[in-house]
Design a protein around this motif. Structure first.
Motif, PDB file in Angstrom:
ATOM      1  N   GLY A  24       0.521  -1.518  -0.129  1.00  0.00           N
ATOM      2  CA  GLY A  24       0.150  -0.267  -0.224  1.00  0.00           C
ATOM      3  C   GLY A  24       0.916   1.185   0.202  1.00  0.00           C
ATOM      4  N   MET A  25       1.786   0.912  -0.554  1.00  0.00           N
ATOM      5  CA  MET A  25       2.839   2.714  -0.066  1.00  0.00           C
ATOM      6  C   MET A  25       3.442   2.788  -1.573  1.00  0.00           C
ATOM      7  N   VAL A  26       4.319   3.927  -1.807  1.00  0.00           N
ATOM      8  CA  VAL A  26       4.598   4.046  -3.076  1.00  0.00           C
ATOM      9  C   VAL A  26       6.702   3.284  -3.081  1.00  0.00           C
ATOM     10  N   THR A  27       6.886   2.764  -3.420  1.00  0.00           N
ATOM     11  CA  THR A  27       8.151   2.780  -2.696  1.00  0.00           C
ATOM     12  C   THR A  27       9.542   3.301  -4.436  1.00  0.00           C
ATOM     13  N   TYR A 150       2.170  -2.332  -8.561  1.00  0.00           N
ATOM     14  CA  TYR A 150       2.912  -2.262  -9.994  1.00  0.00           C
ATOM     15  C   TYR A 150       3.521  -2.182  -9.741  1.00  0.00           C
ATOM     16  N   LEU A 151       4.943  -2.583 -10.514  1.00  0.00           N
ATOM     17  CA  LEU A 151       6.089  -3.180 -11.272  1.00  0.00           C
ATOM     18  C   LEU A 151       6.515  -1.633 -12.333  1.00  0.00           C
ATOM     19  N   LEU A 152       7.111  -0.562 -11.754  1.00  0.00           N
ATOM     20  CA  LEU A 152       7.168   0.584 -12.878  1.00  0.00           C
ATOM     21  C   LEU A 152       8.881   1.473 -13.029  1.00  0.00           C
ATOM     22  N   ASP A 153       8.977   0.854 -14.323  1.00  0.00           N
ATOM     23  CA  ASP A 153      10.485   0.844 -15.096  1.00  0.00           C
ATOM     24  C   ASP A 153      10.358   2.284 -15.493  1.00  0.00           C
ATOM     25  N   GLU A 154      10.444   3.041 -14.332  1.00  0.00           N
ATOM     26  CA  GLU A 154      10.812   4.423 -15.554  1.00  0.00           C
ATOM     27  C   GLU A 154       9.740   5.323 -16.383  1.00  0.00           C
ATOM     28  N   PRO A 155       8.538   5.132 -15.520  1.00  0.00           N
ATOM     29  CA  PRO A 155       7.751   5.049 -16.640  1.00  0.00           C
ATOM     30  C   PRO A 155       6.785   6.605 -17.022  1.00  0.00           C
ATOM     31  N   THR A 156       7.970   7.298 -16.736  1.00  0.00           N
ATOM     32  CA  THR A 156       7.484   8.981 -17.568  1.00  0.00           C
ATOM     33  C   THR A 156       9.033   9.349 -17.513  1.00  0.00           C
ATOM     34  N   ALA A 157       9.752   8.363 -18.223  1.00  0.00           N
ATOM     35  CA  ALA A 157      11.265   8.996 -18.557  1.00  0.00           C
ATOM     36  C   ALA A 157      11.349   9.794 -19.900  1.00  0.00           C
ATOM     37  N   THR A 181      -0.173  -1.180  -4.378  1.00  0.00           N
ATOM     38  CA  THR A 181       1.592  -0.824  -3.978  1.00  0.00           C
ATOM     39  C   THR A 181       1.964  -0.586  -5.612  1.00  0.00           C
ATOM     40  N   VAL A 182       2.423   0.483  -5.554  1.00  0.00           N
ATOM     41  CA  VAL A 182       3.752   0.635  -6.655  1.00  0.00           C
ATOM     42  C   VAL A 182       5.507   0.854  -5.820  1.00  0.00           C
ATOM     43  N   ILE A 183       6.213  -0.242  -6.824  1.00  0.00           N
ATOM     44  CA  ILE A 183       7.670  -0.161  -7.219  1.00  0.00           C
ATOM     45  C   ILE A 183       8.025   0.461  -8.595  1.00  0.00           C
ATOM     46  N   MET A 184       8.448   1.738  -8.281  1.00  0.00           N
ATOM     47  CA  MET A 184       9.019   2.316  -9.465  1.00  0.00           C
ATOM     48  C   MET A 184      10.711   3.148  -9.528  1.00  0.00           C
ATOM     49  N   ILE A 185      11.058   2.517 -10.379  1.00  0.00           N
ATOM     50  CA  ILE A 185      12.831   2.929 -10.789  1.00  0.00           C
ATOM     51  C   ILE A 185      11.913   4.334 -11.015  1.00  0.00           C
TER      52      ILE A 185
END
Ligand SMILES: Nc1ncnc2c1ncn2[C@@H]1O[C@H](COP(=O)(O)OP(=O)(O)OP(=O)(O)O)[C@@H](O)[C@H]1O
Length: 210
Positions: A24-27, A150-157, A181-185
């Motif tokens: 439930g967090m943004v990491t 959500y595993l996001l790999d540089e979603p807004t590069a 839950t979001v895990i974002m590079i």
């Protein structure tokens, strides 16, 4: 707790003794190029398996999950966004169909486009979108799937800084509403500072705890 990693070794790329990622967090996942950020995301939905060590998802060993079923719950948005031939609307529905989910009404699709600030019509072709627009379409597509993680790999590069912050703050608001839950590079320090509730910084192939 969403993920727990213990004594992970992966191809000389990742050495992680202990790592916990909260639900439930943004990491945000940061670290120099080649530090293994994408490799770590790929381990979390079993696109790859570690050479040794254990990964737990909601306290269940990851290798007990069927990889396809796991990826419905833990969904990756890769660095390179793609579009399928056809309209924006068809592209959004295709994400739902490919994962055996029910199609959504147009109003729901339009709301997803609004969330990612893609001001286009559902009947517009997807092929001519710019790189940044394709990235936003991909974000809208994954948002409609409502996975647990959500595993996001540089979603807004591919976006300028102002648009990046606007898009991601709306996107994350929407995900939090669903307790996702979001895990974002991200390489954007500003994005990490504004959005992250936790930050994990990977270092290149060095023994250590994160
Ligand atoms: N399947 C693989 N087999 C061998 N080496 C790999 C594999 N996948 C990635 N690598 C290498 O592992 C290192 C880490 O790659 P990874 O893509 O995880 O880094 P990253 O931190 O996401 O980098 P970037 O910020 O540049 O996207 C790189 O040197 C890469 O070439």
């Amino acid at each position: 707790m969403t993920f727990r990693l213990e004594k992970i070794r992966y191809k000389g790329i990742l050495h992680i003794d202990h790592l916990k990622i909260s639900a439930g967090m943004v990491t945000c996942l940061t670290g120099e190029s080649g530090a293994g950020k994408t490799s770590l995301l790929r381990l979390l939905n079993r696109m790859d398996d570690p050479d040794s060590g254990s990964i737990f998802y909601q306290e269940q060993p990851l290798d007990r999950f069927n990889p396809i079923e796991l990826r419905r719950k833990v969904t990756m948005l890769s660095q390179t966004s793609f579009t399928l031939p056809g309209t924006i609307g068809e592209n959004l529905q295709a994400g739902l169909e490919m994962t055996e989910r029910e199609k959504k009404d147009e109003a729901v699709l339009l709301k997803a486009l609004e969330t990612v600030q893609l001001h286009k019509s559902l009947s517009d072709g997807a092929g001519n979108l710019s790189g940044g627009e394709k990235q936003r379409l991909s974000l809208a597509r994954v948002l409609l799937l409502k996975p647990e993680v959500y595993l996001l790999d540089e979603p807004t590069a591919a976006l300028d800084e102002e648009t990046e912050l606007k898009v991601m703050s709306r996107f994350l608001e929407e995900v939090k509403r669903d307790k996702g839950t979001v895990i974002m590079i991200t390489h954007s320090k500003q994005l990490a500072e504004i959005c992250a509730q936790n930050t994990i910084t990977l270092k290149k192939a060095k023994e250590g705890e994160y």
